[in-house]
Design a protein around this motif. Structure first.
Motif, PDB file in Angstrom:
ATOM      1  N   ILE A   1       0.850  -1.173   0.000  1.00 33.89           N
ATOM      2  CA  ILE A   1       0.000   0.000   0.000  1.00 33.89           C
ATOM      3  C   ILE A   1       0.895   1.236   0.000  1.00 33.89           C
ATOM      4  CG2 ILE A   1      -1.768   1.248   1.277  1.00 33.89           C
ATOM      5  CD1 ILE A   1      -2.526  -1.431   2.586  1.00 33.89           C
ATOM      6  N   LYS A   2       0.758   2.063  -1.037  1.00 37.13           N
ATOM      7  CA  LYS A   2       1.598   3.249  -1.134  1.00 37.13           C
ATOM      8  C   LYS A   2       1.237   4.252  -0.049  1.00 37.13           C
ATOM      9  CE  LYS A   2       3.799   4.122  -5.475  1.00 37.13           C
ATOM     10  NZ  LYS A   2       3.997   5.123  -6.501  1.00 37.13           N
ATOM     11  N   LYS A   3       2.226   4.804   0.604  1.00 40.52           N
ATOM     12  CA  LYS A   3       2.006   5.777   1.652  1.00 40.52           C
ATOM     13  C   LYS A   3       2.339   7.166   1.133  1.00 40.52           C
ATOM     14  CE  LYS A   3       3.164   2.365   5.194  1.00 40.52           C
ATOM     15  NZ  LYS A   3       4.091   1.980   6.260  1.00 40.52           N
ATOM     16  N   ASP A   4       1.835   8.162   1.834  1.00 38.09           N
ATOM     17  CA  ASP A   4       2.098   9.548   1.473  1.00 38.09           C
ATOM     18  C   ASP A   4       3.312  10.026   2.262  1.00 38.09           C
ATOM     19  OD1 ASP A   4       2.045  12.115   0.639  1.00 38.09           O
ATOM     20  OD2 ASP A   4       0.233  12.682   1.740  1.00 38.09           O
ATOM     21  N   TYR A   5       4.393  10.320   1.523  1.00 36.45           N
ATOM     22  CA  TYR A   5       5.637  10.728   2.181  1.00 36.45           C
ATOM     23  C   TYR A   5       5.894  12.229   2.060  1.00 36.45           C
ATOM     24  CZ  TYR A   5       6.551   5.728   2.192  1.00 36.45           C
ATOM     25  OH  TYR A   5       6.455   4.369   2.387  1.00 36.45           O
ATOM     26  N   THR A   6       4.917  12.963   1.527  1.00 40.94           N
ATOM     27  CA  THR A   6       5.147  14.388   1.261  1.00 40.94           C
ATOM     28  C   THR A   6       5.382  15.192   2.532  1.00 40.94           C
ATOM     29  OG1 THR A   6       2.741  14.701   1.231  1.00 40.94           O
ATOM     30  CG2 THR A   6       3.835  14.382  -0.898  1.00 40.94           C
ATOM     31  N   SER A   7       4.867  14.702   3.670  1.00 44.53           N
ATOM     32  CA  SER A   7       5.014  15.460   4.914  1.00 44.53           C
ATOM     33  C   SER A   7       6.366  15.233   5.594  1.00 44.53           C
ATOM     34  CB  SER A   7       3.892  15.084   5.892  1.00 44.53           C
ATOM     35  OG  SER A   7       3.968  13.702   6.210  1.00 44.53           O
ATOM     36  N   LEU A   8       7.137  14.256   5.106  1.00 40.07           N
ATOM     37  CA  LEU A   8       8.426  13.946   5.726  1.00 40.07           C
ATOM     38  C   LEU A   8       9.547  14.787   5.113  1.00 40.07           C
ATOM     39  CD1 LEU A   8       8.266  10.039   5.904  1.00 40.07           C
ATOM     40  CD2 LEU A   8       7.710  11.681   7.709  1.00 40.07           C
ATOM     41  N   SER A   9      10.537  15.089   5.926  1.00 38.96           N
ATOM     42  CA  SER A   9      11.705  15.822   5.437  1.00 38.96           C
ATOM     43  C   SER A   9      12.631  14.856   4.701  1.00 38.96           C
ATOM     44  CB  SER A   9      12.454  16.467   6.604  1.00 38.96           C
ATOM     45  OG  SER A   9      13.033  15.452   7.423  1.00 38.96           O
ATOM     46  N   LEU A  10      13.606  15.402   3.968  1.00 38.49           N
ATOM     47  CA  LEU A  10      14.563  14.555   3.255  1.00 38.49           C
ATOM     48  C   LEU A  10      15.353  13.680   4.226  1.00 38.49           C
ATOM     49  CD1 LEU A  10      16.016  16.751   0.363  1.00 38.49           C
ATOM     50  CD2 LEU A  10      14.814  14.573   0.160  1.00 38.49           C
ATOM     51  N   LYS A  11      15.695  14.261   5.370  1.00 42.04           N
ATOM     52  CA  LYS A  11      16.441  13.495   6.375  1.00 42.04           C
ATOM     53  C   LYS A  11      15.618  12.306   6.859  1.00 42.04           C
ATOM     54  CE  LYS A  11      18.896  14.012  10.773  1.00 42.04           C
ATOM     55  NZ  LYS A  11      19.274  14.942  11.865  1.00 42.04           N
ATOM     56  N   GLU A  12      14.329  12.546   7.105  1.00 41.41           N
ATOM     57  CA  GLU A  12      13.434  11.478   7.560  1.00 41.41           C
ATOM     58  C   GLU A  12      13.241  10.435   6.470  1.00 41.41           C
ATOM     59  OE1 GLU A  12      10.470  13.739  10.706  1.00 41.41           O
ATOM     60  OE2 GLU A  12      10.239  14.141   8.565  1.00 41.41           O
ATOM     61  N   LEU A  13      13.133  10.904   5.219  1.00 41.04           N
ATOM     62  CA  LEU A  13      12.965   9.981   4.099  1.00 41.04           C
ATOM     63  C   LEU A  13      14.173   9.060   3.945  1.00 41.04           C
ATOM     64  CD1 LEU A  13      11.327  12.295   1.398  1.00 41.04           C
ATOM     65  CD2 LEU A  13      10.284  10.284   2.460  1.00 41.04           C
ATOM     66  N   ASN A  14      15.367   9.646   4.067  1.00 45.15           N
ATOM     67  CA  ASN A  14      16.579   8.834   3.941  1.00 45.15           C
ATOM     68  C   ASN A  14      16.691   7.821   5.078  1.00 45.15           C
ATOM     69  OD1 ASN A  14      18.227   9.635   1.558  1.00 45.15           O
ATOM     70  ND2 ASN A  14      17.993  11.664   2.448  1.00 45.15           N
ATOM     71  N   LYS A  15      16.229   8.214   6.254  1.00 45.50           N
ATOM     72  CA  LYS A  15      16.230   7.287   7.389  1.00 45.50           C
ATOM     73  C   LYS A  15      15.255   6.134   7.123  1.00 45.50           C
ATOM     74  CE  LYS A  15      15.828   7.207  12.427  1.00 45.50           C
ATOM     75  NZ  LYS A  15      15.542   8.003  13.646  1.00 45.50           N
ATOM     76  N   GLN A  16      14.069   6.476   6.601  1.00 47.75           N
ATOM     77  CA  GLN A  16      13.072   5.459   6.262  1.00 47.75           C
ATOM     78  C   GLN A  16      13.579   4.537   5.153  1.00 47.75           C
ATOM     79  OE1 GLN A  16       9.935   4.810   7.452  1.00 47.75           O
ATOM     80  NE2 GLN A  16      10.056   6.366   9.054  1.00 47.75           N
ATOM     81  N   LEU A  17      14.322   5.105   4.191  1.00 47.40           N
ATOM     82  CA  LEU A  17      14.877   4.323   3.095  1.00 47.40           C
ATOM     83  C   LEU A  17      15.891   3.305   3.613  1.00 47.40           C
ATOM     84  CD1 LEU A  17      15.243   3.748   0.061  1.00 47.40           C
ATOM     85  CD2 LEU A  17      16.907   5.621  -0.013  1.00 47.40           C
ATOM     86  N   ASP A  18      16.783   3.763   4.502  1.00 44.97           N
ATOM     87  CA  ASP A  18      17.780   2.861   5.092  1.00 44.97           C
ATOM     88  C   ASP A  18      17.107   1.731   5.873  1.00 44.97           C
ATOM     89  OD1 ASP A  18      19.795   4.389   4.042  1.00 44.97           O
ATOM     90  OD2 ASP A  18      20.160   5.532   5.879  1.00 44.97           O
ATOM     91  N   LEU A  19      16.039   2.065   6.568  1.00 43.07           N
ATOM     92  CA  LEU A  19      15.317   1.066   7.365  1.00 43.07           C
ATOM     93  C   LEU A  19      14.626   0.043   6.467  1.00 43.07           C
ATOM     94  CD1 LEU A  19      14.455   0.196  10.214  1.00 43.07           C
ATOM     95  CD2 LEU A  19      12.456   1.694   9.976  1.00 43.07           C
ATOM     96  N   ALA A  20      14.016   0.525   5.381  1.00 45.39           N
ATOM     97  CA  ALA A  20      13.321  -0.383   4.452  1.00 45.39           C
ATOM     98  C   ALA A  20      14.301  -1.356   3.805  1.00 45.39           C
ATOM     99  CB  ALA A  20      12.591   0.431   3.385  1.00 45.39           C
ATOM    100  N   VAL A  21      15.465  -0.858   3.393  1.00 50.75           N
ATOM    101  CA  VAL A  21      16.477  -1.721   2.780  1.00 50.75           C
ATOM    102  C   VAL A  21      17.008  -2.722   3.800  1.00 50.75           C
ATOM    103  CG1 VAL A  21      18.769  -1.777   1.714  1.00 50.75           C
ATOM    104  CG2 VAL A  21      17.115  -0.045   1.008  1.00 50.75           C
ATOM    105  N   ALA A  22      17.237  -2.262   5.026  1.00 51.28           N
ATOM    106  CA  ALA A  22      17.741  -3.155   6.081  1.00 51.28           C
ATOM    107  C   ALA A  22      16.762  -4.291   6.364  1.00 51.28           C
ATOM    108  CB  ALA A  22      18.010  -2.356   7.350  1.00 51.28           C
TER     109      ALA A  22
END
Length: 202
Positions: free
Chosen positions: A163-184
């Motif tokens: 299910i696609k989530k809305d990431y527009t409210s997150l900052s770039l720093k938060e997005l990169n943290k979420q990206l690292d977590l998803a890959v991990a």
């Protein structure tokens, strides 16, 4: 018999086998396609290899094969889909080490997952294309391309993550943290969605 060069056109859900995927290969100089039924693991492995910006934290089986081959100076020259028996495709890996070529029998799904990692060409014989090749309608072609572009559930480890989530409210720093977590967590579909949001902002 002459060989025909193929390219990966897309991956879509199999209409005939539940839980399987259809890997669609297309001839470079022509309009015929070769649909091959593959398992979910192989579909995920191929999709991850095609998605150059996402790397799993630990090597998948086909990544391990590439590392092993590179360590011992073995190069994959090409993949040849050489036989079709009762709907099953048979393939060979053409390998080279110290100028000596070896041909190794392999499942077609594994051969293609490896070929993508080595950037090796994929071939089949003209008679196999004549026998199993199909001409896709325009709408089928677009559907397959969309499946490849959206990376569907084949790169997902968890159905709920599709299910696609809305990431527009997150900052770039938060997005990169979420990206690292998803890959991990090896949740590659989620990682792809987050990466797309980051790309929009760059």
């Amino acid at each position: 018999m002459s060989l025909t060069l193929l390219t990966i056109k897309g991956i879509s859900y199999s209409q005939t086998q539940t839980g399987a995927y259809a890997l669609v290969l297309s001839e470079i100089e022509g309009t015929r396609t070769l649909p091959i039924i593959i398992g979910a693991f192989e579909a995920q492995s191929i999709a991850i290899a095609l998605e150059t910006e996402i790397r799993p934290p630990r090597p998948l089986t086909h990544d391990l094969f590439k590392t092993f081959s590179a360590t011992f100076s073995i190069n994959i020259k090409e993949v040849i889909i050489h036989k079709l028996v009762d709907g099953v495709f048979f393939s060979s890996l053409v390998c080279e080490k110290d100028g000596k070529k070896e041909v190794i029998d392999t499942r077609t799904s594994d051969a293609i997952a490896i070929a993508v990692r080595f950037d090796a060409p994929i071939y089949t014989y003209e008679n196999i294309l004549d026998k199993a090749g199909v001409y896709l309608k325009v709408e089928e072609e677009l559907e397959i391309q969309n499946n490849l572009n959206q990376k569907e559930d084949m790169v997902s480890k968890n159905d709920s993550s599709s299910i696609k989530k809305d990431y527009t409210s997150l900052s770039l720093k938060e997005l990169n943290k979420q990206l690292d977590l998803a890959v991990a967590n090896e949740n590659y579909e989620l990682a792809a969605n987050i990466r797309d949001e980051i790309s929009k902002r760059s």
